[in-house]
Design a protein around this motif. Structure first.
Motif, PDB file in Angstrom:
ATOM      1  N   ALA A   1      42.843 -50.003  74.202  1.00 37.03           N
ATOM      2  CA  ALA A   1      41.539 -50.638  74.358  1.00 37.03           C
ATOM      3  C   ALA A   1      41.117 -50.679  75.830  1.00 37.03           C
ATOM      4  O   ALA A   1      39.930 -50.729  76.127  1.00 37.03           O
ATOM      5  N   GLU A   2      42.108 -50.660  76.738  1.00 40.00           N
ATOM      6  CA  GLU A   2      41.819 -50.657  78.169  1.00 40.00           C
ATOM      7  C   GLU A   2      42.648 -49.570  78.835  1.00 40.00           C
ATOM      8  O   GLU A   2      43.861 -49.491  78.629  1.00 40.00           O
ATOM      9  N   ARG A   3      41.971 -48.757  79.655  1.00 39.30           N
ATOM     10  CA  ARG A   3      42.662 -47.660  80.337  1.00 39.30           C
ATOM     11  C   ARG A   3      42.018 -47.448  81.695  1.00 39.30           C
ATOM     12  O   ARG A   3      40.921 -47.937  81.990  1.00 39.30           O
ATOM     13  N   GLU A   4      42.709 -46.655  82.525  1.00 33.79           N
ATOM     14  CA  GLU A   4      42.182 -46.284  83.843  1.00 33.79           C
ATOM     15  C   GLU A   4      42.450 -44.802  84.039  1.00 33.79           C
ATOM     16  O   GLU A   4      43.591 -44.333  83.906  1.00 33.79           O
ATOM     17  N   VAL A   5      41.399 -44.049  84.329  1.00 34.69           N
ATOM     18  CA  VAL A   5      41.530 -42.590  84.456  1.00 34.69           C
ATOM     19  C   VAL A   5      40.752 -42.124  85.673  1.00 34.69           C
ATOM     20  O   VAL A   5      39.912 -42.843  86.230  1.00 34.69           O
ATOM     21  N   THR A   6      41.051 -40.880  86.082  1.00 28.37           N
ATOM     22  CA  THR A   6      40.272 -40.220  87.125  1.00 28.37           C
ATOM     23  C   THR A   6      39.272 -39.301  86.442  1.00 28.37           C
ATOM     24  O   THR A   6      39.643 -38.385  85.705  1.00 28.37           O
ATOM     25  N   MET A   7      38.002 -39.547  86.680  1.00 25.71           N
ATOM     26  CA  MET A   7      36.934 -38.819  85.988  1.00 25.71           C
ATOM     27  C   MET A   7      36.281 -37.830  86.956  1.00 25.71           C
ATOM     28  O   MET A   7      35.968 -38.184  88.102  1.00 25.71           O
ATOM     29  N   GLN A   8      36.092 -36.590  86.492  1.00 24.65           N
ATOM     30  CA  GLN A   8      35.427 -35.569  87.284  1.00 24.65           C
ATOM     31  C   GLN A   8      33.929 -35.599  87.026  1.00 24.65           C
ATOM     32  O   GLN A   8      33.486 -35.568  85.877  1.00 24.65           O
ATOM     33  N   ARG A   9      33.134 -35.657  88.091  1.00 30.53           N
ATOM     34  CA  ARG A   9      31.686 -35.678  87.965  1.00 30.53           C
ATOM     35  C   ARG A   9      31.140 -34.248  87.982  1.00 30.53           C
ATOM     36  O   ARG A   9      31.805 -33.319  88.479  1.00 30.53           O
ATOM     37  N   PRO A  10      29.924 -34.078  87.515  1.00 31.36           N
ATOM     38  CA  PRO A  10      29.336 -32.728  87.513  1.00 31.36           C
ATOM     39  C   PRO A  10      29.183 -32.131  88.920  1.00 31.36           C
ATOM     40  O   PRO A  10      29.202 -30.906  89.079  1.00 31.36           O
ATOM     41  N   ASP A  11      29.025 -32.981  89.927  1.00 30.71           N
ATOM     42  CA  ASP A  11      28.835 -32.457  91.287  1.00 30.71           C
ATOM     43  C   ASP A  11      30.149 -32.105  91.979  1.00 30.71           C
ATOM     44  O   ASP A  11      30.175 -31.746  93.161  1.00 30.71           O
ATOM     45  N   GLY A  12      31.288 -32.181  91.248  1.00 27.67           N
ATOM     46  CA  GLY A  12      32.577 -31.810  91.815  1.00 27.67           C
ATOM     47  C   GLY A  12      33.380 -32.959  92.377  1.00 27.67           C
ATOM     48  O   GLY A  12      34.562 -32.791  92.680  1.00 27.67           O
ATOM     49  N   THR A  13      32.766 -34.114  92.544  1.00 31.75           N
ATOM     50  CA  THR A  13      33.498 -35.271  93.051  1.00 31.75           C
ATOM     51  C   THR A  13      34.243 -35.948  91.919  1.00 31.75           C
ATOM     52  O   THR A  13      33.949 -35.712  90.731  1.00 31.75           O
ATOM     53  N   SER A  14      35.204 -36.786  92.289  1.00 27.43           N
ATOM     54  CA  SER A  14      35.968 -37.511  91.280  1.00 27.43           C
ATOM     55  C   SER A  14      35.840 -39.000  91.541  1.00 27.43           C
ATOM     56  O   SER A  14      35.576 -39.433  92.666  1.00 27.43           O
ATOM     57  N   VAL A  15      36.038 -39.772  90.497  1.00 22.74           N
ATOM     58  CA  VAL A  15      35.931 -41.225  90.595  1.00 22.74           C
ATOM     59  C   VAL A  15      36.995 -41.837  89.703  1.00 22.74           C
ATOM     60  O   VAL A  15      37.311 -41.316  88.626  1.00 22.74           O
ATOM     61  N   ARG A  16      37.606 -42.910  90.217  1.00 25.45           N
ATOM     62  CA  ARG A  16      38.608 -43.618  89.434  1.00 25.45           C
ATOM     63  C   ARG A  16      37.896 -44.681  88.620  1.00 25.45           C
ATOM     64  O   ARG A  16      37.204 -45.561  89.151  1.00 25.45           O
ATOM     65  N   VAL A  17      38.043 -44.603  87.276  1.00 27.61           N
ATOM     66  CA  VAL A  17      37.288 -45.473  86.382  1.00 27.61           C
ATOM     67  C   VAL A  17      38.253 -46.256  85.494  1.00 27.61           C
ATOM     68  O   VAL A  17      39.165 -45.682  84.903  1.00 27.61           O
ATOM     69  N   ALA A  18      38.019 -47.575  85.438  1.00 25.58           N
ATOM     70  CA  ALA A  18      38.726 -48.422  84.484  1.00 25.58           C
ATOM     71  C   ALA A  18      37.739 -48.759  83.366  1.00 25.58           C
ATOM     72  O   ALA A  18      36.608 -49.169  83.638  1.00 25.58           O
ATOM     73  N   TYR A  19      38.119 -48.566  82.115  1.00 22.94           N
ATOM     74  CA  TYR A  19      37.170 -48.834  81.034  1.00 22.94           C
ATOM     75  C   TYR A  19      37.880 -49.600  79.922  1.00 22.94           C
ATOM     76  O   TYR A  19      39.087 -49.558  79.758  1.00 22.94           O
ATOM     77  N   SER A  20      37.058 -50.338  79.186  1.00 21.65           N
ATOM     78  CA  SER A  20      37.558 -51.085  78.032  1.00 21.65           C
ATOM     79  C   SER A  20      36.640 -50.805  76.844  1.00 21.65           C
ATOM     80  O   SER A  20      35.425 -50.640  77.010  1.00 21.65           O
TER      81      SER A  20
END
Length: 795
Positions: free
Chosen positions: A316-335
């Protein structure tokens, strides 16, 4: 405090200011009247004094007048006439304050005692007119008096005239009574007017402010229909009109806001990304934050399969590194919150990139050196603890190196801290380049580094240690200047047998100090005896620190003999340490330790003062059997002290020794450290009258150049030139050349190390004038040498 009270307070303050102004005016009037009365009384008193001292003005031309001071009858008549004319009491006193004349005849001949403050006496002393208040039983409120000096034609003060001006003061004060009453009446009228005006204005303002306040309170409760309806054109009226306009707009806005969905507003302004997922896993809703975090925008998210940007999983809760369309990455925590009714879900996204980066930076800063980026002491000790555990468990070999830069302080002090920082960074880079990639290089602090070599045999440890020496012995280029430093390394080759990391590092540090003691620029492998030596060295250092204060230093003198004749020309001051535990210590056993620890400067000061005092006493005791000078060695540390000249001057002044009787000896190595600074410092000493000697001449940077640039008076030829002198023609020619060079330059040349009669005779034939050595006299206590010299004993 409310507005009305503040306004009334302001007007009350204005009324008080008016009252204060009136009081100041009345006071100024009183002061002015009194000043005018004093001025007029003083002028009248001076006229009377002139008549008494010189004589009244002649009534007819050519008629002469005599001073009234010497004619008591005429003086009494004159004062009676003046009293009747001006209705003022007048008293004439002489220099002794005896009353010569008074409108009250009974007072004549008495001492004038009504002046309690001594104003009459002061006026007769300096000729300045003064005023005072005479208090008596007849006039308890006091009579105002002015006193002026009674000065004759020759300018000599013969007494004083005291004139009462009380009546004059009251007359002048009465003339201003009407004006004072007008001022008081006007002030009271202004105060009443100000207070009335303040009451009217405050009541008008507060009435309208209260109306606005009540209207605001109504609107605050949600009723937007209230209006204040103020007319007029002043500021408060315009505020009321603006308020009515605002309430109208609020009423319209409130109806529009209530018509919207509160949930839409909350979602649109949320800082976290919120997405609504349908039963088919497609995005049916997304707010602006979700579009910004994913980089897809709201339009890009709508209709998108959630599996394309959210990883699959049951959590139900996780944290991942997400790749954006512009090539940058962002660390996202989601529930994910599942909606049971229709099978959809609500996904909340949170950008934690900066938070995770900050956490990483904090961890890195806590475990790494901020200047070089290398692991710090804490991380090194942690890795060393793990290496010790692995070495015990698997039998692997590992070693620790402890490195300390030699000469870093000199670079840091001379080129600046920025240069020192650059040198430390370069040191870290060179060490990393000289070692294997998996070896740990750490900066422990200051100019100290450590290396952990894992999986290294004894031969590998020695090879890598030598590689570190070679890498750091190469010159450094800092800010365009070449800086030469070396490194001393202590090595602990096997760490498996140690209890903890601190013990390993401590022993490596001990081995490093052993490398420094051996001569620096080398490495030493730890042995158990080194720890004992270090403890002994620390004990010696602690006892040496207290040696001066406990009076354990001893001054010995060695004679310098004048040739021919073998008479004592001077003495050299040498220090010994009477160690309570080890007995009398020679300089070689404690001077190197003193130089390393900085104690040499304190010892040098003691020797300088003791030598000057001893030789001065000797000269006073036996003028014909005392040395002409005393030589005192000066260390490199002492030469670098800015106030060295002041210290030498203080020692000479305190002991009374003539500056020409003091010779300061420096080695060539010390002289050549900074030629410009050295020359200037020695020139200051020579201006005191002190002589400068070069000790151990010929063993250092000997050249004719510095004999030209540095002010020198004495050359002391080193004993190494005398050993083997007899029978060695070439060496004899060299010594003879040095003697001739010194004599040609007008220098006094002293040959050291004379141990045989053959050497002495040979030097005498060469023209040597001063010699020193064991053959001529060993260093001995002051009392022994003085006794031997004063009793006429031979050298």
């Amino acid at each position: 405090m409310d507005v009305r009270r503040k306004l009334l307070g302001s007007f009350l303050a204005a009324a008080a200011l008016v009252a204060a102004t009136g009081g100041v005016v009345l006071q100024a009037n009183t002061i002015s009247v009194r000043s005018a009365a004093v001025t007029e009384a003083e002028q009248l008193a001076r006229g009377i004094a002139q008549d008494i001292a010189v004589g009244p003005a002649p009534k007819r031309e050519g008629e002469s007048t005599a001073p009234l001071l010497y004619d008591p009858a005429a003086l009494a008549v004159y004062l009676e006439r003046q009293h009747g004319l001006h209705q003022r009491d007048i008293v004439v006193v002489d220099r002794n304050r005896t009353i010569l004349a008074d409108v009250v005849p009974d007072e004549v001949g008495e001492t004038y005692a009504e002046d309690k403050g001594g104003q009459v006496t002061a006026t007769m002393a300096d000729g300045q007119a003064r005023t005072f208040v005479e208090e008596s039983d007849d006039s308890p409120e006091g009579m105002l008096q002015v006193v002026v000096p009674l000065t004759g034609t020759a300018g000599v003060t013969k007494g004083a005239v005291v004139l009462e001006y009380t009546q004059l003061y009251h007359q002048m004060l009465a003339t201003t009574a009407t004006a004072r009453k007008i001022i008081v009446a006007a002030g009271l009228a202004c105060i009443l007017l100000v207070m009335l005006l303040g009451w009217i204005i405050s009541r008008s303002i507060t009435r309208r402010i209260n109306s606005l306040t009540r209207a605001v309170e109504v609107i605050r409760d949600g009723d937007y229909s209230r209006r204040v309806g103020m007319g007029g054109t002043d500021e408060i009226s315009r505020l009321g009109q603006a308020f009515d306009d605002m309430t109208e707009r609020l009423e319209v806005s409130a109806r529009e806001i209530l018509a919207k969905e509160y949930t839409d507003s909350i979602l649109a302004n949320a800082g976290e990304g919120i997405c609504g997922v349908g039963a088919d896993n497609r995005i049916i809703f997304a707010n602006e934050a979700a579009g910004r975090i994913t980089g897809l925008g709201v339009d890009g998210l709508l209709g998108l399969d959630s599996g394309e940007f959210l990883p699959s999983g049951e959590d139900a809760e996780r944290e991942v590194t997400m790749q954006r369309p512009d090539g940058t990455s962002v660390r996202v925590a989601y529930s994910v919150s599942v909606i049971a009714k229709d099978g959809g879900a609500v996904v909340v996204l949170r950008d934690v990139t900066r938070q995770r980066d900050l956490e990483y930076d904090l961890r890195h800063q806590a475990l790494h050196d901020g200047l070089t980026g290398l692991p710090n002491r804490k991380l090194f000790l942690d890795r060393l603890e793990h290496a010790i555990s692995r070495a015990r468990a698997a039998g692997e070999s590992a070693a620790v190196l402890y490195l300390d830069l030699d000469g870093f302080k000199k670079v840091n002090d001379s080129l600046g801290h920025n240069a020192g920082d650059m040198l430390l960074r370069t040191t870290g880079d060179r060490l990393a380049g000289a070692l294997r990639p998996h070896d740990t290089v750490a900066r422990l602090g200051g100019d100290e580094f450590a290396v952990l070599l894992e999986g290294a045999s004894a031969e590998t440890v020695e090879q890598h240690t030598q590689a570190c020496l070679d890498a750091l012995n190469q010159p450094f280029v800092v800010h365009g200047r070449k800086a030469v430093v070396s490194v001393s390394i202590g090595v602990v080759p096997e760490i498996a047998g140690y209890g903890d990391a601190e013990e390993v590092l401590r022993n490596a540090d001990v081995a490093m100090y052993a490398a420094k003691a051996r001569g620096k620029g080398c490495f030493e492998i730890f042995e158990s005896r080194m720890h004992e030596q270090l403890i002994d060295r620390l004990d010696s250092e602690a006892r040496l620190r207290d040696a001066v204060h406990r009076g354990e230093l001893r001054l010995h003198l060695q004679p310098v003999v004048a040739l021919p004749g073998k008479r004592v020309g001077g003495v050299e001051a040498l220090v010994r340490w009477q160690d309570p535990e080890r007995g009398l210590q020679q300089p070689g056993s404690f001077i190197p330790l003193a130089e390393e620890t900085g104690l040499i400067a304190e010892i040098d000061r003691w020797v300088l003062f003791e030598a000057c005092m001893t030789v001065k006493r000797w000269q006073d005791l036996a003028p014909h059997a005392s040395p002409a000078w005393v030589s005192v060695n000066l260390s490199a540390v002492e030469l670098e002290i800015p106030d060295l000249t002041d210290r030498v001057a203080y020692a000479l002044a305190t002991t009374g020794l003539s500056p020409h009787c003091l010779v300061l000896e420096l080695t060539e190595t010390v002289l050549m450290r900074d030629l410009a600074v050295t020359a200037a410092r020695l020139e200051e000493l020579r201006e005191l009258g002190v002589k400068i000697a070069i000790d151990d001449f010929g063993t250092g940077y000997s050249s004719l150049g510095y004999l030209r640039d540095i002010p020198v008076d004495v050359l002391k030829v080193d004993r190494s030139f005398i050993t083997g002198l007899v029978g060695n023609q070439r060496q004899q020619e060299l010594v003879s050349a040095v003697l001739q060079l010194g004599h040609t330059l007008g220098l006094k040349v002293v040959v050291e190390g004379i141990e045989t009669e053959d050497q002495l005779e040979l030097l005498g034939r060469m023209g040597c004038r001063y010699a020193q050595g064991y053959f001529l006299g060993r260093p001995e206590p002051v009392a022994t040498l003085i006794e031997r010299m004063t009793t006429g004993s031979a050298i």
